[in-house]
Motif scaffolding. Sequence first.
Motif, short mmCIF file in Angstrom:
data_model
loop_
_atom_site.label_atom_id
_atom_site.label_comp_id
_atom_site.label_asym_id
_atom_site.label_seq_id
_atom_site.Cartn_x
_atom_site.Cartn_y
_atom_site.Cartn_z
N PHE A 73 0.79 -1.68 -0.04
CA PHE A 73 0.32 0.25 0.09
C PHE A 73 1.47 0.98 0.60
O PHE A 73 0.72 2.25 0.40
CB PHE A 73 -0.45 -0.17 0.94
CG PHE A 73 -2.00 -1.79 1.36
CD1 PHE A 73 -2.15 -1.28 0.62
CD2 PHE A 73 -1.04 -2.16 2.26
CE1 PHE A 73 -3.52 -2.70 0.60
CE2 PHE A 73 -2.05 -3.68 2.31
CZ PHE A 73 -3.25 -3.50 1.29
N GLY A 74 2.07 0.89 -0.83
CA GLY A 74 2.87 2.54 -1.02
C GLY A 74 3.40 2.58 0.22
O GLY A 74 4.40 3.67 -0.34
N LYS A 75 4.63 2.16 1.02
CA LYS A 75 5.25 1.64 1.74
C LYS A 75 5.67 0.53 2.79
O LYS A 75 5.24 -0.29 2.10
CB LYS A 75 4.80 2.90 3.29
CG LYS A 75 3.87 2.10 3.84
CD LYS A 75 3.90 2.89 5.51
CE LYS A 75 3.04 4.32 4.77
NZ LYS A 75 3.01 4.81 6.16
N PRO A 76 7.35 1.27 2.35
CA PRO A 76 7.10 -0.50 3.14
C PRO A 76 7.12 -0.89 4.41
O PRO A 76 6.88 0.01 5.08
CB PRO A 76 9.73 0.25 3.25
CG PRO A 76 9.53 1.43 2.47
CD PRO A 76 8.32 1.94 2.50
N LEU A 77 6.64 -1.66 3.95
CA LEU A 77 6.40 -2.73 6.05
C LEU A 77 6.92 -2.15 6.95
O LEU A 77 6.40 -2.22 7.89
CB LEU A 77 7.09 -4.48 5.24
CG LEU A 77 5.47 -5.56 5.51
CD1 LEU A 77 6.35 -6.48 4.67
CD2 LEU A 77 3.92 -4.93 5.61
N ILE A 78 8.05 -1.86 6.95
CA ILE A 78 9.28 -1.69 8.10
C ILE A 78 8.53 -0.26 9.03
O ILE A 78 9.10 -0.17 9.87
CB ILE A 78 11.13 -1.34 8.28
CG1 ILE A 78 11.38 -1.54 9.06
CG2 ILE A 78 11.07 -0.10 7.68
CD1 ILE A 78 12.53 -1.48 9.42
N LYS A 79 8.07 1.20 8.27
CA LYS A 79 7.14 2.00 8.23
C LYS A 79 6.04 1.41 9.14
O LYS A 79 5.32 2.49 10.04
CB LYS A 79 6.66 2.88 6.80
CG LYS A 79 8.37 2.74 6.13
CD LYS A 79 8.93 4.32 7.23
CE LYS A 79 11.02 4.52 6.03
NZ LYS A 79 11.66 5.00 7.23
N ARG A 80 5.21 0.20 9.38
CA ARG A 80 4.05 0.15 9.92
C ARG A 80 4.82 0.00 11.05
O ARG A 80 5.25 -1.02 11.53
CB ARG A 80 3.28 -0.66 9.45
CG ARG A 80 3.22 -0.97 7.67
CD ARG A 80 2.00 -0.39 6.79
NE ARG A 80 2.58 -0.36 5.91
CZ ARG A 80 1.46 0.30 4.95
NH1 ARG A 80 0.68 1.64 5.86
NH2 ARG A 80 1.02 0.30 3.96
N GLN A 81 3.95 0.01 12.42
CA GLN A 81 4.40 0.48 13.14
C GLN A 81 4.09 -0.39 14.07
O GLN A 81 5.15 -1.33 14.61
CB GLN A 81 3.64 1.65 14.16
CG GLN A 81 3.74 1.65 15.95
CD GLN A 81 2.78 2.33 16.59
OE1 GLN A 81 1.86 2.36 16.76
NE2 GLN A 81 3.80 3.60 16.87
N VAL A 82 3.50 -1.71 12.97
CA VAL A 82 3.16 -2.88 13.86
C VAL A 82 4.32 -3.41 13.98
O VAL A 82 5.27 -5.44 14.19
CB VAL A 82 1.88 -3.54 13.23
CG1 VAL A 82 1.89 -3.51 12.23
CG2 VAL A 82 1.10 -5.09 14.04
N VAL A 83 5.05 -3.31 12.23
CA VAL A 83 6.20 -4.05 12.35
C VAL A 83 7.31 -4.18 13.21
O VAL A 83 7.82 -5.07 13.46
CB VAL A 83 6.58 -4.51 10.98
CG1 VAL A 83 7.02 -4.45 11.05
CG2 VAL A 83 5.31 -5.16 10.13
N SER A 84 7.39 -2.31 13.22
CA SER A 84 8.93 -1.93 13.51
C SER A 84 8.76 -2.31 15.25
O SER A 84 9.95 -2.73 16.12
CB SER A 84 8.59 -0.24 13.37
OG SER A 84 8.28 0.24 14.01
N HIS A 85 7.31 -2.42 15.66
CA HIS A 85 7.45 -2.92 17.61
C HIS A 85 7.39 -4.16 17.45
O HIS A 85 8.57 -4.37 18.13
CB HIS A 85 6.28 -2.37 18.03
CG HIS A 85 5.71 -0.87 17.59
ND1 HIS A 85 4.86 0.15 18.89
CD2 HIS A 85 6.73 0.49 17.69
CE1 HIS A 85 4.88 1.24 19.12
NE2 HIS A 85 6.36 1.34 18.08
N ARG A 86 7.66 -5.13 16.61
CA ARG A 86 7.17 -6.40 16.84
C ARG A 86 8.95 -6.68 16.58
O ARG A 86 9.59 -7.30 17.15
CB ARG A 86 6.53 -7.38 15.71
CG ARG A 86 6.72 -8.36 15.35
CD ARG A 86 6.31 -9.06 16.91
NE ARG A 86 6.40 -10.15 17.39
CZ ARG A 86 6.70 -11.52 17.88
NH1 ARG A 86 6.96 -11.18 19.12
NH2 ARG A 86 6.37 -12.97 18.12
#
Length: 370
Positions: A261-274
């Motif tokens: 959806f237009g951005k790297p997965l790591i920019k999703r908070q749920v991913v970075s926090h995990r």
Amino acid sequence: MITKDLYGRKELRELVRDFTRREVVPHLDRWEREGEVPRELHRKAAELDLLGIGFEHGDLLDTVVLTEEIIQNGGSSGLMAALFTLGIAIPHIWQTGDEDLLDRFARPAVRGEKIGSLAVTEPGAGSDVAAIRTTAVRDGDHYVVNGEKTFITSGCRADFVTTAVRTGEKGYQGISLLVIEDGFTRRKLDKMGWHCSDTAELHFDDVRVPVRNLVGEENQGFVLIMRQFQVERVTMAVQAYATAQRALDLTVGWVRHRETFGKPLIKRQVVSHRLAQLAQRIDLARTYTREVAARVNRGEDCVTEVCFAKNAAVETCSEVVDAAVQLHGGMGYLRESEVERHYRDARILGIGGGASEVMTELAARRLGFA
């Protein structure tokens, strides 16, 4: 000269890193398919004195470094099991200092000329070593061995097998160690993971073994086995957190470049926090295990702490490899993905060297809770 600070050992790290990237990574997928590593790899590792670590030179902390660097640079716990089976096959021989056994078995293994294996587990006796039933009856200058062993790492390729046998009464008092070279049958076992490490079932039917192949004194094998369990369990804990670190590194690289959806997965908070949670778990397991390894290396009695280290590292590894496959999505489920291999390989770490439940029970007893 290898730097001797506790975790540095920079020259050793560089040596192992180069060996892994040059001699292991380009071929590991093929060895996984073939079901074993080539004998030539043993000789190449020996040329760099890697097989002699903990025996002819170095100590347990050098083994920690070796394990970390091989796995974190693209090797695997299965590769470690296959290439360094001598780590469980010859310590008992080395400890006794028997020059005949050293010359015939241990030193050739360190030189990469022979492959050794350790046979303790039986269909009815795993962590309960005192319950083994394989017998060795004295007949002149030979023992006659009957019984079976299972889940034996490198059992198909082994030139010799350091084998736990019953030479005396029931229980731990009647156990001895014999080095058995031939005369028995082998059956390769098909496993979930550790595909490049062959695992066998061994059958002994009136196998005659020279008395000179007895390791240490008769009926004193249990003590030798127990002493080496500490090192084996620490090493498996290192394999666990190193595998977790490798899986996390691969996952971070993946989510940095995989866009949704237009951005790297790591920019999703749920991913970075995990990812942060997983990094924390790994760092805690690594720090604790390294400290326990240092204590074992100093000869301290820390059986409880070794149990804690193995269980904590295994639990961390299980959580991280599962998350790694999840965050890789469909790619994580494919054999061409490295994290898929680590997911499969990691499952044995909570079973081998003493199951997690056994580690907990042992710790509880040592603490006076059971």
